[in-house]
Design an enzyme around this catalytic site. Sequence first.
Site, PDB file in Angstrom:
ATOM      1  N   GLU A  40      45.783  27.349  37.729  1.00 24.83           N
ATOM      2  CA  GLU A  40      46.329  27.959  39.165  1.00 24.83           C
ATOM      3  C   GLU A  40      45.557  29.189  39.696  1.00 24.83           C
ATOM      4  O   GLU A  40      45.748  30.301  39.844  1.00 24.83           O
ATOM      5  CB  GLU A  40      47.594  28.540  39.008  1.00 24.83           C
ATOM      6  CG  GLU A  40      48.843  27.620  38.296  1.00 24.83           C
ATOM      7  CD  GLU A  40      50.004  28.006  37.953  1.00 24.83           C
ATOM      8  OE1 GLU A  40      50.181  29.285  37.971  1.00 24.83           O
ATOM      9  OE2 GLU A  40      50.768  27.330  37.346  1.00 24.83           O
ATOM     10  N   PRO A  41      44.251  29.024  39.823  1.00 22.07           N
ATOM     11  CA  PRO A  41      43.320  30.054  40.564  1.00 22.07           C
ATOM     12  C   PRO A  41      43.588  30.205  41.997  1.00 22.07           C
ATOM     13  O   PRO A  41      43.750  29.416  42.797  1.00 22.07           O
ATOM     14  CB  PRO A  41      41.946  29.496  40.345  1.00 22.07           C
ATOM     15  CG  PRO A  41      41.829  27.821  40.415  1.00 22.07           C
ATOM     16  CD  PRO A  41      43.547  27.618  39.708  1.00 22.07           C
ATOM     17  N   GLY A  42      43.562  31.582  42.101  1.00 21.77           N
ATOM     18  CA  GLY A  42      43.855  31.940  43.900  1.00 21.77           C
ATOM     19  C   GLY A  42      42.739  32.917  43.916  1.00 21.77           C
ATOM     20  O   GLY A  42      41.694  32.335  44.713  1.00 21.77           O
ATOM     21  N   ARG A  43      42.659  33.912  43.673  1.00 20.68           N
ATOM     22  CA  ARG A  43      41.726  34.962  43.958  1.00 20.68           C
ATOM     23  C   ARG A  43      39.992  34.481  43.706  1.00 20.68           C
ATOM     24  O   ARG A  43      39.244  34.612  44.455  1.00 20.68           O
ATOM     25  CB  ARG A  43      41.855  36.363  43.253  1.00 20.68           C
ATOM     26  CG  ARG A  43      40.853  37.418  43.476  1.00 20.68           C
ATOM     27  CD  ARG A  43      40.952  38.415  42.580  1.00 20.68           C
ATOM     28  NE  ARG A  43      42.273  38.925  42.143  1.00 20.68           N
ATOM     29  CZ  ARG A  43      43.137  39.675  42.684  1.00 20.68           C
ATOM     30  NH1 ARG A  43      42.873  40.522  43.461  1.00 20.68           N
ATOM     31  NH2 ARG A  43      44.664  40.152  41.904  1.00 20.68           N
ATOM     32  N   TYR A 100      44.724  37.666  49.179  1.00 18.61           N
ATOM     33  CA  TYR A 100      45.886  38.724  49.319  1.00 18.61           C
ATOM     34  C   TYR A 100      45.573  39.843  50.313  1.00 18.61           C
ATOM     35  O   TYR A 100      45.836  40.988  50.101  1.00 18.61           O
ATOM     36  CB  TYR A 100      46.004  39.369  47.686  1.00 18.61           C
ATOM     37  CG  TYR A 100      46.226  38.283  46.513  1.00 18.61           C
ATOM     38  CD1 TYR A 100      47.475  37.664  46.684  1.00 18.61           C
ATOM     39  CD2 TYR A 100      45.200  38.168  45.600  1.00 18.61           C
ATOM     40  CE1 TYR A 100      47.498  37.010  45.537  1.00 18.61           C
ATOM     41  CE2 TYR A 100      45.516  37.237  44.672  1.00 18.61           C
ATOM     42  CZ  TYR A 100      46.591  36.434  44.629  1.00 18.61           C
ATOM     43  OH  TYR A 100      46.735  35.254  43.774  1.00 18.61           O
ATOM     44  N   TYR A 103      47.241  49.021  45.418  1.00 15.77           N
ATOM     45  CA  TYR A 103      46.618  48.774  44.102  1.00 15.77           C
ATOM     46  C   TYR A 103      45.420  49.702  43.858  1.00 15.77           C
ATOM     47  O   TYR A 103      44.660  49.499  42.937  1.00 15.77           O
ATOM     48  CB  TYR A 103      46.082  47.325  43.910  1.00 15.77           C
ATOM     49  CG  TYR A 103      47.189  46.316  44.071  1.00 15.77           C
ATOM     50  CD1 TYR A 103      48.322  46.108  43.281  1.00 15.77           C
ATOM     51  CD2 TYR A 103      46.926  45.453  45.343  1.00 15.77           C
ATOM     52  CE1 TYR A 103      49.213  45.038  44.088  1.00 15.77           C
ATOM     53  CE2 TYR A 103      47.657  44.439  45.780  1.00 15.77           C
ATOM     54  CZ  TYR A 103      48.824  44.382  44.773  1.00 15.77           C
ATOM     55  OH  TYR A 103      49.763  43.241  45.368  1.00 15.77           O
ATOM     56  N   CYS A 137      50.585  56.101  60.765  1.00 15.79           N
ATOM     57  CA  CYS A 137      50.858  57.289  60.529  1.00 15.79           C
ATOM     58  C   CYS A 137      51.476  57.262  59.017  1.00 15.79           C
ATOM     59  O   CYS A 137      52.459  57.760  58.673  1.00 15.79           O
ATOM     60  CB  CYS A 137      52.283  57.785  61.537  1.00 15.79           C
ATOM     61  SG  CYS A 137      51.710  57.136  63.183  1.00 15.79           S
ATOM     62  N   GLY A 196      44.304  34.015  37.232  1.00 19.96           N
ATOM     63  CA  GLY A 196      44.002  35.259  36.950  1.00 19.96           C
ATOM     64  C   GLY A 196      42.593  35.722  36.704  1.00 19.96           C
ATOM     65  O   GLY A 196      42.423  36.986  36.475  1.00 19.96           O
TER      66      GLY A 196
HETATM   67  N1  LLP Z   1      49.725  31.522  39.058  1.00 18.73           N
HETATM   68  C1  LLP Z   1      50.873  32.761  39.236  1.00 18.73           C
HETATM   69  C2  LLP Z   1      52.038  31.849  38.745  1.00 18.73           C
HETATM   70  C3  LLP Z   1      50.635  33.753  39.880  1.00 18.73           C
HETATM   71  O1  LLP Z   1      51.740  34.515  39.879  1.00 18.73           O
HETATM   72  C4  LLP Z   1      49.436  34.233  40.482  1.00 18.73           C
HETATM   73  C5  LLP Z   1      49.221  35.416  41.021  1.00 18.73           C
HETATM   74  C6  LLP Z   1      48.484  33.060  40.236  1.00 18.73           C
HETATM   75  C7  LLP Z   1      48.723  31.927  39.675  1.00 18.73           C
HETATM   76  C8  LLP Z   1      47.240  33.245  40.935  1.00 18.73           C
HETATM   77  O2  LLP Z   1      46.347  34.389  40.190  1.00 18.73           O
HETATM   78  P1  LLP Z   1      45.008  34.621  40.864  1.00 18.73           P
HETATM   79  O3  LLP Z   1      43.989  33.693  40.378  1.00 18.73           O
HETATM   80  O4  LLP Z   1      44.895  34.838  42.033  1.00 18.73           O
HETATM   81  O5  LLP Z   1      44.599  35.874  39.988  1.00 18.73           O
HETATM   82  N2  LLP Z   1      48.535  40.985  45.326  1.00 18.73           N
HETATM   83  C9  LLP Z   1      47.774  40.921  44.126  1.00 18.73           C
HETATM   84  C10 LLP Z   1      47.650  39.926  43.433  1.00 18.73           C
HETATM   85  C11 LLP Z   1      48.985  39.312  42.892  1.00 18.73           C
HETATM   86  C12 LLP Z   1      48.970  38.136  42.282  1.00 18.73           C
HETATM   87  C13 LLP Z   1      50.248  37.441  42.020  1.00 18.73           C
HETATM   88  N3  LLP Z   1      50.389  36.137  41.264  1.00 18.73           N
HETATM   89  C14 LLP Z   1      46.435  41.575  44.661  1.00 18.73           C
HETATM   90  O6  LLP Z   1      46.168  41.658  45.627  1.00 18.73           O
HETATM   91  O7  LLP Z   1      45.604  42.026  43.674  1.00 18.73           O
END
Ligand code: LLP
Length: 421
Positions: A275-278, A375, A318, A346, A239
Amino acid sequence: MDHFDYKGGILHAEDLSIEDIARETGTPFYVYSTATLTRHYQVFSRAFAGLDTLICYSVKANSNIAVLKTLADLGSGMDVVSRGELRRARAAGVPGQKIVFSGVGKTREEMAEALDENIYCFNIESEPELEALSGIAAAKEVKAPVALRINPDVDARTHAKISTGRAEDKFGIPWKRARETYAMAAKLPGIRVTGIDMHIGSQLTELEPFSNAISRLGDLVRELRAAGHRINHFDFGGGLGIPYRRGNAPPPHPDEYAEMVKDMAAEFDCRLVFEPGRMIAGNAGILVAKIIYIKQGENKTFAIVDAAMNDLVRPTLYSAHHDILPVRAAAPDVPERDYDIVGPICESGDFLARSRKLPPLAAGDLIAVMSAGAYGAVLSGTYNTRPLIPETLVNGADYAIIRKRQSYEALLGLDALPPWL
Ligand code: LLP
């Protein structure tokens, strides 16, 4: 920080000119930087150096197996939310013991497969899910390691669609019911409680919602332990937000986030899971597109490019801002103009950027949509029968195509005619 910079007036990914990649792959395409992925992973992991941590990169952000392998080779674990992601993580060589399985709707088949892979933990989000997992594990004569994802009912103060920790969101077990659910878990034959889990949303730009949630879960940890439950790890989810606008004040640095977490978690003396993603993939990727036409509207100028909302849906879904850079830098004294960067689809919602000040653009020019590593490609589709676009990975002066452009044969070949036609 990223590794996309101008060299000799041309945007480069590390040591490679984007123009050179474009010449070989055609447009549009994604470019990821190994150096940026590596740096982001290391910034995060070093912030927790010396502590017992498991960083599980959130596969959903960018699930290309080459990206996963790049991170796995640095020691990363993976957070998966489907059988497909589990298979990708395994294909990237991640051992089961570094995998956590999140998500509100794990099917029985998915749970069975994850048990066979001997994963580190299931993040369980409801009582029915807990019972289902217990049944499957008991039938296999094993005990499934489980953390309950607790919904702390805090506002992450982010976009409504990516906020996941309020009472009205579908995620997690309401914190008020946590004690009962842990008690229930302790009695189930196929369950071994090992931890506690949270994830309150994505693209958080303040630390306070995190600390509010951690404080609420912290109270629970004390109570649960007093009641005899084993809480060996605390999963803080992902997050942490990233800077999307060059020049604006960035969200809290991972070091600040780490200080806050370390302070709050010290008393629990347990393993810290993230659980970092972004934060890892977002600024490690760009989308490159070519301008097809410049169209003068009644009161707007449209740069119509060959990438569209099916390739990058974030702006329209978003209202997300992505910086747009011309691949060939303009001379410094050229006055900027106002453009809407739109795709060929379109729908009026098909835009990548609106009212953007850019140097004069012309048909044939390349543009880069920045911060598209998370994403981006994972959310792409084939609307308007537009094939999936390539993903490329740069490493110094090398690059490789890590997902090739979908062919029309492959795309159309998914359809089948019924016998009566
Ligand atoms: N853990 C869980 C359980 C999650 O649902 C998510 C993201 C993460 C970790 C990773 O979160 P991050 O570190 O990436 O913020 N498509 C959207 C974002 C959706 C996030 C969904 N869950 C966008 O493009 O902003």
